[in-house]
Design an enzyme around this catalytic site. Sequence first.
Site, PDB file in Angstrom:
ATOM      1  N   TYR A   1      11.547   4.103  34.790  1.00 41.36           N
ATOM      2  CA  TYR A   1      10.973   3.027  35.615  1.00 41.36           C
ATOM      3  C   TYR A   1      11.802   1.747  35.457  1.00 41.36           C
ATOM      4  CZ  TYR A   1       7.535  -0.675  36.663  1.00 41.36           C
ATOM      5  OH  TYR A   1       6.893  -1.786  37.141  1.00 41.36           O
TER       6      TYR A   1
ATOM      7  N   LYS B   1      13.913  -0.616  38.182  1.00 44.21           N
ATOM      8  CA  LYS B   1      13.662  -2.055  38.378  1.00 44.21           C
ATOM      9  C   LYS B   1      14.952  -2.861  38.185  1.00 44.21           C
ATOM     10  CE  LYS B   1       9.298  -2.511  39.381  1.00 44.21           C
ATOM     11  NZ  LYS B   1       8.905  -3.114  40.654  1.00 44.21           N
TER      12      LYS B   1
ATOM     13  N   SER C   1       9.876  -6.237  36.007  1.00 47.16           N
ATOM     14  CA  SER C   1       8.879  -6.082  34.950  1.00 47.16           C
ATOM     15  C   SER C   1       9.539  -6.405  33.613  1.00 47.16           C
ATOM     16  CB  SER C   1       8.392  -4.632  34.960  1.00 47.16           C
ATOM     17  OG  SER C   1       7.873  -4.285  33.713  1.00 47.16           O
ATOM     18  N   SER C   2       8.744  -6.849  32.647  1.00 47.51           N
ATOM     19  CA  SER C   2       9.337  -7.219  31.356  1.00 47.51           C
ATOM     20  C   SER C   2       9.887  -5.999  30.607  1.00 47.51           C
ATOM     21  CB  SER C   2       8.321  -7.961  30.488  1.00 47.51           C
ATOM     22  OG  SER C   2       7.206  -7.155  30.259  1.00 47.51           O
ATOM     23  N   CYS C   3       9.584  -4.772  31.084  1.00 48.62           N
ATOM     24  CA  CYS C   3      10.146  -3.597  30.401  1.00 48.62           C
ATOM     25  C   CYS C   3      11.630  -3.429  30.699  1.00 48.62           C
ATOM     26  CB  CYS C   3       9.366  -2.335  30.720  1.00 48.62           C
ATOM     27  SG  CYS C   3       9.578  -1.789  32.391  1.00 48.62           S
TER      28      CYS C   3
ATOM     29  N   HIS D   1      -3.771  -0.693  32.196  1.00 49.47           N
ATOM     30  CA  HIS D   1      -3.196  -1.521  31.135  1.00 49.47           C
ATOM     31  C   HIS D   1      -4.320  -1.988  30.217  1.00 49.47           C
ATOM     32  CE1 HIS D   1       0.123  -2.147  34.261  1.00 49.47           C
ATOM     33  NE2 HIS D   1       0.635  -1.409  33.301  1.00 49.47           N
TER      34      HIS D   1
END
Length: 318
Positions: free
Chosen positions: A122, A126, A93-95, A170
Amino acid sequence: MIGEAIHEGLLRNGFSNVIEPNHSVDLTNRKEVTELFNAMNPKYVFMSGGESGGISANQLFPARLMLDNLLVATNVISTAYEAGVTKLLYLASSCIYPKNCHQPMNEDAILTGSLEPTNEAYAVAKIAGLKLCQAYNQQFGNDGASTKYITCIPANVFGPGDDFDLEESHVIPSLIRKMHEAKILGSDEVEIWGSGTPRREFIFSKDLADACIAIMEDYEDTQPINVGVGSDLSIGDLARLIQKVVEYPGKLTFNTNRPDGIPAKMLDSNKLIDLGWRPNYSLLQALQATYRWYASIGQSINKPYGKVNPSIPYELGR
Ligand SMILES: NC(=O)c1ccc[n+]([C@@H]2O[C@H](COP(=O)([O-])OP(=O)(O)OC[C@H]3O[C@@H](n4cnc5c(N)ncnc54)[C@H](OP(=O)(O)O)[C@@H]3O)[C@@H](O)[C@H]2O)c1
């Protein structure tokens, strides 16, 4: 949402021996994962299972999100290796990018700075999955099996099968639902959180699925690869586009007491562009398809949608 889109994309692209997504196996349970691999004997694995959520889920359940994603990653990646899977695509994920990352975010920036605290648990899980893929490549990539376990990092994904629960969803499903319900109830105003100025990048689940298939077929590097569309827009412009799609006649107001988050977030997707991949759908077409699907599921207002059944068929006009 993404797993169903990849499954549908594989069938649409003429692949055979595609294994149905299996919702009965608990991927945190190693015994069940081993039994699944023994029964199915897959050669390629798209790894889209794992818990995720918006800001409130990340703040309320960080331990659950972290543990589920760590267990799913360790169980599936290690069992895939034992079962002889040579190519696996892990969805991060881009986070996982640092909070103050230079924009657009290049894959080389991973682990160069502190993470956004609201989704750190989270994101760490990842990153662990990404690093586990790379460790397998490093340790076993040159043996007879030539293990290639690749991580892709999608932009914000939306599409049929998305989660429309207002607590968890989202921004796109949330705005679609708010405007749809306001239209039906005749409310003359819909509130958007924040100033509307932050810029974000979105990818349609069907385009992401095609990109994942292209990566599985053609990407031979073991470094992670971003999957974005190469353009972004402000939340305000997104809200106005959704208003057009939903045909909501009322007014949009921006609640600046709600936080904006970082001013811009966009992926550098040049590696993917170099593979020759381009999105097939404009944002408008993708929003129209998503809204058609959402409107077709016919749930009553005031009832939480929760995780609606993603296998309900949907039609895409192009
Ligand atoms: N949506 C996005 O914008 C986005 C962006 C970047 C990356 N991703 C990543 O992409 C992946 C898929 O996202 P999505 O949006 O498709 O989410 P989703 O619709 O919630 O799909 C995730 C699936 O994983 C399953 N799952 C979770 N924990 C499991 C477990 N322990 N055992 C078996 N199945 C389990 C869920 O099953 P249940 O429904 O039964 O819980 C669900 O079917 C996630 O890893 C997410 O982090 C998503």
